[in-house]
Structures are given as structure tokens and as C-alpha cells.
Enzyme design. Structure first.
Site, short mmCIF file in Angstrom:
data_model
loop_
_atom_site.label_atom_id
_atom_site.label_comp_id
_atom_site.label_asym_id
_atom_site.label_seq_id
_atom_site.Cartn_x
_atom_site.Cartn_y
_atom_site.Cartn_z
N HIS A 7 18.27 12.39 65.89
CA HIS A 7 16.71 13.42 66.37
C HIS A 7 16.23 14.51 65.96
CE1 HIS A 7 18.02 13.33 70.30
NE2 HIS A 7 17.09 14.90 70.60
N ASP A 56 22.90 8.03 67.87
CA ASP A 56 22.08 9.25 67.91
C ASP A 56 23.04 10.48 67.14
OD1 ASP A 56 19.94 10.85 68.01
OD2 ASP A 56 20.36 11.15 69.18
N SER A 66 20.58 19.82 72.15
CA SER A 66 20.40 18.34 71.33
C SER A 66 21.71 18.14 70.27
CB SER A 66 19.66 17.71 70.80
OG SER A 66 18.43 16.85 72.31
#
Length: 408
Positions: free
Chosen positions: A148, A179, A256
Site C-alpha cells: 500500500h 501487503d 508502514s
């Protein structure tokens, strides 16, 4: 009156004569006082002498000797057979500074300039930009991050710890199964971090997260512990990430793709998600961060670097994870594994005659449980490999052999 020297002088009046009765009372009072004084003296002499004799009479002195006053001592707990707690590592093990110095140079900021979006007001199209983190896992410039973070990228830029900027290219990703993505910068001999064994993690173990908080604060370090293992996280209507590491180390926007590191300086996870609260109850949560285990990262990144894609073993079943609470509620015969809801026609599971209602407990001797979900257990094998499944069917344990396919 005044005397010859002029001083004012007050004359004292002559004493008044007292009646005879007053003299009698005075004599009586004096007699009483004298009696009391004489009696007291006599009593003291007699009492003191008696005491002296008692305390000094042979044979009685030892018995009458006063003993010293001893204050009660605090009671101590009785000895037990409990083992003494021993430190699991030498003193100073919780010093995170050397770990940050070791891993920090391998952590980067990833800037994603996304594809231009049309402007509804007629102005020139704008190119939105987002940022995240990543960690170099190979000295040739291969960087692991979240999918992402690089999603819809038109241009990627990597910023190193010293502020150096380099363009990056996408090598591949594993979405929607995880992810994870791998990108690369040109050149070699980069500082890199070592991937550890996430299966060896323990709840309560101290860990450190490194990342570019909010995209501006490069190499922000936060610390905490492993709060849970084997967590499942619903990230969209059709995607569930399994086997996640839960941590209370602060993970902010921009973190992230950054690493979760143990005290040996090994990357044990890639930080990917946080939960701020519940949409159902309105409760607000703190310290709920989640990371993808490093063993999954290794499995995915090695294949992406080698082939640009991930070849995942495939059974061909739709399942529900069996937990202890679920097993107790439905009175299931086992408390771990996966319950088969549906078997896809023409798949390895169909050819091996796996049925709806079966509970797959093991694959190739590896237990399927809350800490080792199906997707992680399958990652130990290769497509085309023959494996033995341990299956509970109607309360009986059977073994089924099949050849793993490749996930379409």
C-alpha cells in the site's frame, strides 16, 4: 500621709485580733499535716527496705531480675520450592541504542508520487503524493516495504538516513495475499538488515519499530513488546492477513513498511497496520500495531527478487480457522486446524477427496494453529510438492496425501 522627705507613704493597718475558735482549728490542721508527713516517711522507709530485702535476698535476686524488652521482628516468608527467576540475558540487554545504530542505516523513506488525478474544477491535473518506510534486505539495493506504500506509483523516490535521494523501481508485490512489495535502487554495497526467525518470537519480548513517522521524522524509533502472535486482521472485504505480530510499539502514519526489530538487531516483522478504535462500539484503542512476520517476508521477497512474482502452494479449499473458543462453542473434536467450508472442483483437495466438514490439522507434520495459520504453513512447501495432510473427519483422524498446486 507624707513624711519629712516628701514621699507619699501607705500605712499598713494593724492586724485584727482573731477569735479563739480560729486558733483551735489551726492547731488541728497542723496536727493532721504532721501525721501525714511522718506516715509517708515511715512508709517509704519500710517499703524501700522491704524492696531492698526482696531484691537482694539470696535465691530471690535472679528470679526478680528484670528482663530486657525485645521488639517483635518482622516475619519472613517461609522457604518455598519456587525456582528463582533468572535473567534470560546479560545486564544491559534492554539498551536499544546499539540496535538503532546497527539497523538505522538500512531504514529508508519511500516517497510515492502517484498517477495524476483529474481536477473536477478544470484546473491542471494534480499528482498526489504519499510516503512510507522500507528496509534494505540485500546489499544490491533491494528494499522491502508495504504494497500500500507503492500502490498506484508513477514515480518512486527513496531517501536514505543521510538525506541522499535515489529513484527506485518496483520489482514485484504479493498483494492481495500479503501487503508486501520489493523495490530496488541502482547500485550495490548498501547497508542492509538481517531477517530473523519470527517463529522464535515470544509474547512479552521487547521489540523496536523504526520508520519515517508522518513522512517527515526519518528513522523515528519507538519501543514496546510483542503483544500477541498469530493475529488475523481484516484489511478489506475480501482480504484477511493471517499470522500477524501484534505490538504496542508506536506505529504512526509513515511507519508502514518499516522494520520491527528484536534486541539482536534482526528484523522480525514489517510494520503494516494500526487500529485506532472500533467502528462498532466507538471505543478508542492505543498500542495496537501489527507487523507481517519476517518468515513470511523472507518467503515472499526471495521469490520476488528471483522471479518477480510469488508462487504460492494451493490446496483449493475455503476454510475457517479453528480456535479454542470456536472449538468449545461448537463442540468440535479438535481445538486447532482449519475447518473446510468448501472444496473447489478440479483442485488438489478435490482430487484427494477432501470433504466439506473436514478439519485439516497438519500439513507435512506442521501443526496449523493460531500462531501458525494455513497460509504460513503452506509457505514451508513448494508448488508441485507431495505432502501428507492430517485430517479429522467425523471425530476420526485420517491421513490424506496430495500434490500441492499453484495458486491462480
Amino acid at each position: 500621709m507624707n513624711d519629712a522627705y516628701g514621699y507619699y507613704q501607705v500605712q499598713t493597718p494593724a492586724p485584727r485580733p482573731q477569735p479563739a475558735a480560729h486558733w483551735g482549728r489551726r492547731v488541728l490542721l497542723a496536727a493532721v499535716l504532721i501525721s501525714l508527713i511522718v506516715g509517708g516517711l515511715a512508709g517509704g522507709v519500710i517499703g524501700g527496705g522491704t524492696t531492698y530485702l526482696v531484691l537482694n535476698w539470696p535465691g530471690l535476686r535472679a528470679a526478680a531480675e528484670p528482663t530486657a524488652v525485645v521488639l517483635p521482628q518482622p516475619t519472613r516468608p517461609a522457604e518455598t520450592s519456587w525456582p528463582e527467576v533468572q535473567p534470560t540475558a546479560p545486564l544491559g540487554v534492554y539498551d536499544f541504542a546499539p540496535v538503532a545504530e546497527q539497523v538505522g542505516p538500512a531504514v529508508v523513506t519511500v516517497i510515492n508520487k502517484m498517477q495524476s488525478q483529474p481536477n473536477p474544477f478544470g484546473f491542471a491535473p494534480t499528482a498526489p503524493q504519499s510516503s512510507g518506510s522500507g528496509v534494505i534486505i540485500d546489499p544490491r539495493g533491494y528494499i522491502v516495504t508495504n504494497y500500500h506504500v507503492i500502490e498506484d506509483a508513477q514515480e518512486l523516490t527513496v531517501i536514505f538516513l543521510d538525506g541522499t535521494r535515489r529513484p527506485a523501481q518496483i520489482v514485484g508485490h504479493d498483494y492481495p495475499f500479503s501487503d508486501l512489495a520489493v523495490i530496488k535502487v541502482a547500485g550495490d554495497n548498501y547497508p542492509y538488515a538481517v531477517l530473523g526467525d519470527s517463529d522464535a518470537l515470544r509474547v512479552g519480548e521487547p521489540v523496536m519499530a523504526i520508520g519515517s513517522a508522518l513522512g517527515d521524522f526519518r528513522n523515528t524509533v519507538t519501543t514496546g513488546v510483542v503483544s500477541g502472535l498469530g493475529r488475523s486482521l481484516q484489511v478489506s472485504s475480501d482480504v484477511v492477513m493471517e499470522g500477524m505480530i501484534q505490538t504496542d510499539a508506536a506505529i504512526n502514519h509513515g511507519n508502514s513498511g518499516g522494520p520491527l526489530v528484536n534486541l539482536r538487531g534482526e528484523v522480525v516483522g514489517i510494520n503494516t497496520a494500526i487500529i485506532r478504535g472500533s467502528t462498532y462500539s466507538g471505543d478508542v484503542a492505543e498500542g495496537l500495531g501489527f507487523s507481517i512476520p519476517s518468515n513470511t517476508v523472507r518467503y515472499v521477497s526471495e521469490q520476488l527478487i528471483a522471479r518477480g512474482k510469488v508462487s504460492r502452494p494451493y490446496l483449493g479449499v475455503q476454510t475457517t480457522a479453528v480456535t479454542r473458543s470456536l472449538a468449545a462453542y461448537y463442540n468440535l473434536p479438535v481445538d486447532h486446524g482449519v475447518y473446510v467450508n468448501r472444496v473447489v472442483a478440479g483442485t488438489p483437495a478435490d482430487r484427494a477427496r477432501i470433504r466439506q466438514g473436514d478439519i485439516i490439522v497438519k500439513i507435512g507434520g506442521i501443526d496449523i494453529d493460531e500462531e501458525h495459520p494455513l497460509i504460513n504453513v503452506l509457505s514451508h512447501f513448494q508448488t508441485g510438492q507431495r505432502v501428507t495432510l492430517e485430517v479429522n473427519r467425523d471425530g476420526r483422524t485420517i491421513e490424506v496425501e496430495l500434490e500441492l498446486g499453484e495458486r491462480p
